[in-house]
Design a protein around this motif. Structure first.
Motif, mmCIF file in Angstrom:
data_model
loop_
_atom_site.group_PDB
_atom_site.id
_atom_site.type_symbol
_atom_site.label_atom_id
_atom_site.label_comp_id
_atom_site.label_asym_id
_atom_site.label_seq_id
_atom_site.Cartn_x
_atom_site.Cartn_y
_atom_site.Cartn_z
ATOM 1 N N ASN A 28 -4.921 4.043 -12.928
ATOM 2 C CA ASN A 28 -5.865 3.239 -13.328
ATOM 3 C C ASN A 28 -5.942 2.677 -11.893
ATOM 4 N N GLY A 29 -7.028 1.870 -12.068
ATOM 5 C CA GLY A 29 -7.874 1.138 -10.334
ATOM 6 C C GLY A 29 -8.564 1.762 -9.701
ATOM 7 N N THR A 30 -8.171 1.229 -8.274
ATOM 8 C CA THR A 30 -8.655 2.301 -6.966
ATOM 9 C C THR A 30 -7.598 2.338 -6.130
ATOM 10 N N LEU A 31 -8.096 3.474 -5.508
ATOM 11 C CA LEU A 31 -7.056 3.390 -4.172
ATOM 12 C C LEU A 31 -7.737 3.784 -2.784
ATOM 13 N N ARG A 32 -7.726 2.813 -1.754
ATOM 14 C CA ARG A 32 -8.886 2.619 -0.924
ATOM 15 C C ARG A 32 -7.501 3.246 0.245
ATOM 16 N N LYS A 33 -8.097 3.345 1.202
ATOM 17 C CA LYS A 33 -7.605 3.260 2.502
ATOM 18 C C LYS A 33 -7.080 2.151 3.007
ATOM 19 N N GLY A 34 -6.066 2.024 3.511
ATOM 20 C CA GLY A 34 -5.499 1.284 4.031
ATOM 21 C C GLY A 34 -4.692 0.113 3.022
ATOM 22 N N ASP A 35 -4.737 0.312 1.701
ATOM 23 C CA ASP A 35 -3.679 -0.458 0.391
ATOM 24 C C ASP A 35 -2.511 -0.052 1.077
ATOM 25 N N ILE A 36 -1.488 -0.883 0.266
ATOM 26 C CA ILE A 36 -0.189 -1.401 0.329
ATOM 27 C C ILE A 36 0.899 -1.045 -0.884
ATOM 28 N N PHE A 37 1.581 -0.768 -0.810
ATOM 29 C CA PHE A 37 1.788 0.343 -2.083
ATOM 30 C C PHE A 37 3.378 1.092 -1.466
ATOM 31 N N VAL A 38 3.862 0.564 -3.203
ATOM 32 C CA VAL A 38 5.406 1.317 -3.215
ATOM 33 C C VAL A 38 5.566 1.822 -4.564
ATOM 34 N N VAL A 39 6.439 3.271 -3.749
ATOM 35 C CA VAL A 39 6.622 4.752 -5.011
ATOM 36 C C VAL A 39 7.405 4.663 -5.566
ATOM 37 N N GLY A 40 8.418 4.650 -6.321
ATOM 38 C CA GLY A 40 10.002 4.816 -6.428
ATOM 39 C C GLY A 40 10.330 4.433 -5.220
ATOM 40 N N GLU A 41 11.412 4.611 -3.915
ATOM 41 C CA GLU A 41 12.527 3.940 -3.738
ATOM 42 C C GLU A 41 11.826 4.204 -2.134
ATOM 43 N N LYS A 42 10.670 4.336 -1.924
ATOM 44 C CA LYS A 42 9.415 4.606 -1.179
ATOM 45 C C LYS A 42 8.750 3.436 -1.218
ATOM 46 N N TRP A 43 8.130 2.824 0.272
ATOM 47 C CA TRP A 43 6.936 2.126 -0.035
ATOM 48 C C TRP A 43 5.775 2.473 1.377
ATOM 49 N N PRO A 99 9.029 10.507 -1.657
ATOM 50 C CA PRO A 99 9.120 10.365 -2.520
ATOM 51 C C PRO A 99 9.552 11.564 -3.548
ATOM 52 N N GLU A 100 9.881 11.430 -4.670
ATOM 53 C CA GLU A 100 10.272 12.348 -5.553
ATOM 54 C C GLU A 100 9.501 12.413 -7.236
ATOM 55 N N ALA A 101 9.172 13.202 -7.488
ATOM 56 C CA ALA A 101 8.183 14.235 -7.765
ATOM 57 C C ALA A 101 8.522 12.703 -9.724
ATOM 58 N N GLY A 102 7.600 12.162 -9.624
ATOM 59 C CA GLY A 102 7.132 11.474 -10.586
ATOM 60 C C GLY A 102 7.517 10.285 -11.217
ATOM 61 N N ASP A 103 7.677 10.017 -9.817
ATOM 62 C CA ASP A 103 7.573 8.723 -9.423
ATOM 63 C C ASP A 103 6.250 7.710 -9.435
ATOM 64 N N VAL A 104 6.378 6.215 -9.945
ATOM 65 C CA VAL A 104 4.850 5.980 -9.903
ATOM 66 C C VAL A 104 4.683 5.239 -9.398
ATOM 67 N N LEU A 105 3.244 4.644 -8.448
ATOM 68 C CA LEU A 105 3.245 4.503 -7.356
ATOM 69 C C LEU A 105 2.059 3.053 -7.489
ATOM 70 N N ASN A 106 2.425 1.870 -7.140
ATOM 71 C CA ASN A 106 1.772 0.478 -7.645
ATOM 72 C C ASN A 106 1.419 0.058 -6.140
ATOM 73 N N VAL A 107 -0.068 -0.679 -5.863
ATOM 74 C CA VAL A 107 -0.210 -1.286 -5.307
ATOM 75 C C VAL A 107 -0.098 -2.377 -5.057
ATOM 76 N N VAL A 108 0.273 -3.081 -4.023
ATOM 77 C CA VAL A 108 1.187 -4.075 -3.882
ATOM 78 C C VAL A 108 0.180 -5.222 -3.238
ATOM 79 N N GLU A 109 0.623 -6.218 -2.647
ATOM 80 C CA GLU A 109 -0.634 -6.880 -1.816
ATOM 81 C C GLU A 109 -0.174 -7.346 -0.323
#
Length: 865
Positions: free
Chosen positions: A562-577, A609-619
């Motif tokens: 969902n959404g659009t992932l762009r260059k420069g976005d800050i994200f968190v995925v599992g225990e990593k960011w 990260p681990e396979a299956g982790d969810v990536l979410n873009v934050v502000e």
């Protein structure tokens, strides 16, 4: 022309003249500069007719031709004179224009000076008026306070009976008179202030009445009315109780105190220094909180919070942690409201946003192909790629990417997901990522339904996604598609040919039969599902696979949902960011953004990260760090809880395993508690499975003798951060051989510790293959054993190198050579193409046609990254 010809050359003549020029600057500043000017010699023509007539007397002569430079005609001379006159006219006009501009600039500077002087004069007058008003208010307040104190002293004296009734009445009347005078409007000072403003510029202006004179007169009257004192104002006799109550002999206010009071009154009169109204705040309170952070959230001073805790009996510092109940008491005491929150509330920023219907747009379907590996799943994927990808680009697709896109015959895009194993798919579904839209179940027509096929059906039903059955290998003679459809009935999968709702397609990955029908079935199923997504919102996706690339760092293959992932976005995925540094498509090409259902490789993570982790873009980056830290801590707590119920045998095994880890002991002393904790946390991250840093002790303050003693007993080094060792500690360290290192930058400290810990790492042993030899015959020699007659086929064979014996490309022995001979002579090495004799150390099972692999071992010193 030379002087010998009797003619003077044209040029500047005359001695230079000196003069002064007055330069003007901003704010009315001027400066006189001495300059020198040189006069320019100008040839002035004579009047017509003055020099006589020309040839024949008909034309006028332009000067004496004998004094004119050679080759200059009358017309040329006339042209030069005209140019000279025009230049003089232009110079005159330029001079007039410059004079006019200078006059205008001077008038502008004069006007600005007058404005600045007027403004400064108004500011001074306003400050003087405010000062007079503040002094008058201060005097009135002081007189009222003195009158009140006198009345109180009189009442006390009356109670004690040490004073007469008449004296009490007299002092009460004096206090009333002073209070009346203090409460009257201060009209005279204001009038004086106005008169001072009007007559400030004149030399004969009359100064306003200063309150200092009134204060001096009142002090004189008080001095005259005092009893028991001489003319000089000194106290005579003993200090009685009545005299003490009257205020005699007490301390007078110093000049500095009076000045501070006047300054405070002046600030108050100007509107400064007034305390802002205290605001009640909603303070978010987690389960534990640091004292300094609590003070920050309440907008209070940390020292006041520490003082409040000490009143409760808790001796804490601003860097210590307190529990939520204690913090709530402190919040209530300061007049704020505590709002209990949980540590998991940090993840609320990535909650799913409700998408509006007008924002949703169609997206390509995500298809997962499942089934038994022997039923042609990989072959079917390869066939689909060859069918839909241009032949020139077939080899350009990166094979290790787990997701890619193909274009169907009708032009629609389809995203295929390759899940290598059921465990990864189950983990992905358990996280609720909803990655897959359609499952293609591959079943071989000759094998029919297998146990792993049943497992794939169960996964698809658990995911609640529609299935399409692809009956593969229909080109084989033993193929029986009807048997496959019948056996699927036993697992509640009813295909359309059996009057069900599950599509089935007969395909052949080898011949390409039915591939177009399969893509059409997928497009039809996607049309029924009406797949839509909002490309304008913050991106969310699932990690298909992740790895650590040597050149690019951690790399994650993400399928955007969902959404659009762009260059420069800050994200968190599992225990990593991380922050998106680059995006690569399934063909390895860089892209700037990836919309819904698009698989991309993401670079810029701080870890794998681990396979299956969810990536979410934050502000913000702070939010990403906070969420990743919370998830990491939660995982640590979970592991700690799982390992709490360990047995003694398990603890002993763990201690034995830890014994193989090299440790670098250190002592840390810093100037403040925060620095010491930060250094310790950074040092705990230094190391790997083979070496680690162990902090024996850390504290605040200078390095002492006890620190040196502890370091000597444990063989540790002492690290001083913005602190130094005292004299006795320095001498003790020199005597005992304890190393003390001083740092003021934490990065230098960490780098040096990494270098020191790298010295504890074991050297890496690397093998370099130098040659191969083939055994031609085997000889039995008494006293030596079996000796192989070999031919060196590649490289070189050395006596000191290691060897491996290969039989049918399988290693059956690894060891060293007992002998290496050539023509009965022991040699150090034998080159390619030469024959030699070899015998292995303590191994004799050698046969003809065996291959001997010769290699050398090299030790490489490693370092911590």
């Amino acid at each position: 022309m030379s002087d010998t010809d009797g003619k003077k050359p044209l040029g500047l003549g005359g001695a230079p003249r000196s003069g002064q020029v007055k330069q003007s600057f901003s704010h009315g500043r001027t400066k006189s500069v001495v300059v020198e000017t040189k006069r320019k010699r100008v040839v002035v023509p004579t009047k017509p007719g003055a020099a006589g007539a020309g040839a024949g007397g008909n034309q006028p002569s332009l000067g004496d031709p004998s004094k004119r430079p050679a080759g200059i005609t009358d017309a040329e001379m006339e042209r030069r004179l005209a140019a000279l006159r025009a230049a003089k006219a232009r110079e005159a006009e330029d001079a007039e224009r410059r004079a006019e501009e200078e006059r205008q600039r001077e008038e502008e500077r004069q006007r600005r000076r007058e404005e600045i002087e007027a403004k400064e004069r108004a500011d001074r007058e306003r400050e003087e008026a405010l000062r007079l008003k503040a002094e008058e208010e201060e005097r009135a307040a002081r007189e009222a306070a003195e009158a009140k104190a006198a009345a109180a002293a009189a009442r006390k004296a009356e109670i004690l009976g040490t004073r007469s009734r008449a004296a009490v009445q007299a002092e009460e009347k004096a206090a009333e008179a002073a209070a009346t005078e203090a409460t009257q409007p201060a009209a005279a000072p204001r009038a004086n202030a106005n008169s001072a403003e009007e007559t400030r510029g004149g030399a004969s202006a009359k100064a306003p009445l200063s309150p200092r004179k009134t204060d001096r007169e009142r002090e004189d009257r008080d001095r005259d009315s005092r009893k028991g004192k001489g003319d000089d104002g000194r106290r005579s006799g003993k200090l009685t109780l009545s005299a003490a109550l009257e205020g005699e002999g007490g301390r007078t206010r110093s000049l500095a105190a009076m000045k501070r009071k006047q300054e405070k009154a002046r600030q108050k009169a100007m509107g400064f220094g007034q305390k802002a109204e205290k605001q009640s705040r909603d303070v978010q309170l987690p389960e534990t909180i640091v004292v300094s952070e609590l003070a920050n959230r309440m907008a209070e001073r940390a020292a006041d919070v520490v003082k409040s805790l000490m009143k409760m009996g808790m001796m804490v510092t601003m860097n210590q942690t307190i529990d939520a109940d204690t913090a709530e008491l402190v919040i209530d005491e300061f007049g704020h409201k505590a709002v209990r929150v949980s540590d998991s509330d940090v993840e609320q920023v990535i909650d799913t946003v409700e998408d509006k219907a007008e924002d949703l747009q169609p997206r390509p379907p995500i298809v997962t192909i499942m089934g038994h590996v022997d039923h042609g799943k990989t072959s079917l994927l390869d066939a689909i790629r060859k069918t839909n990808v241009v032949s020139g680009e077939a080899g350009g697709i990166t094979q290790h990417i787990g997701a890619y896109q193909v274009r169907a015959a009708n032009g629609s895009l389809i995203s295929f997901l390759d899940t290598p194993g059921h465990a990864a798919f189950t983990s992905m579904r358990a996280r609720g990522a909803q990655v897959t839209d359609i499952v293609v179940l591959v079943v071989a027509a000759d094998d029919s339904v297998m146990p792993q096929t049943v497992e794939a059906i169960a996964h698809a039903k658990a995911a609640k996604v529609p299935m399409i059955v692809a009956i593969n290998k229909c080109d084989k003679p033993a193929a029986n598609p009807q048997k496959v459809r019948t056996e699927l009935l036993q697992h509640e999968v009813v295909v359309e040919a059996m009057s069900g709702d599950v599509q089935d397609v007969e395909v052949s990955a080898l011949t390409g039969k039915g591939l177009d029908n399969l893509l059409e079935a997928i497009a039809l199923q996607a049309e029924v599902l009406e797949l839509k997504a909002n490309p304008t919102r913050a991106a969310m996706g699932a990690v298909i696979e992740a790895k650590l690339d040597v050149g690019r760092g951690p790399v994650a293959t993400v399928l955007v949902q969902n959404g659009t992932l762009r260059k420069g976005d800050i994200f968190v995925v599992g225990e990593k960011w991380g922050k998106v540094r680059a995006l690569l498509s399934d063909k390895g090409e860089p892209v700037d953004e990836a919309g819904p259902s698009v698989p991309v490789e993401v670079l810029g993570l701080n870890g794998t990260p681990e396979a299956g982790d969810v990536l979410n873009v934050v502000e913000t980056e702070a939010q990403a760090r906070e969420i990743a830290a919370y998830r990491e801590q939660a995982a640590k707590d979970k592991r700690a809880a799982a390992g709490a119920a360990t047995t003694l045998e398990q603890l002993m095994a763990k201690a034995k395993a830890d014994a193989d880890v090299a440790e670098l002991p250190v002592l840390v002393k810093a100037d403040v508690q925060g620095s010491s904790e930060a250094i310790v946390q950074a040092l705990e991250k230094v190391g790997n499975d083979e070496v680690r840093v162990r902090v024996l002790h850390y504290g605040v303050g200078a390095i002492t003798d006890s620190d040196v003693g502890l370091a000597e007993a444990s063989g540790a080094a002492i690290i001083g951060f913005n602190v130094r060792a005292n004299a006795t500690a320095r001498s003790a360290a020199q005597q005992k051989g304890v190393e003390i290192r001083y740092y003021s930058i934490i990065y230098d400290l960490i780098d040096d510790i990494k270098k020191a810990a790298s010295g504890l790492l074991k050297a890496e042993v690397r093998e370099n293959f130098i040659g191969y030899a083939r055994i031609q015959e085997v000889f039995r020699i008494t006293g030596i054993g079996n000796v192989a007659g070999c031919l060196v086929t590649e490289g070189v064979a050395r006596r000191s190198a290691g060897v491996r014996l290969l039989r049918d490309n399988v290693v059956i022995h690894e060891g060293t050579l007992k002998t290496l001979k050539r023509f009965k002579d022991e040699v150090k090495e034998v080159h390619s193409g030469q024959e030699c004799g070899m015998a292995f150390e303590r191994y004799e099972d050698i046969r003809a046609n065996d291959v001997i692999e010769i290699f050398e071992r090299e030790e490489i010193q490693r370092s911590l990254t």
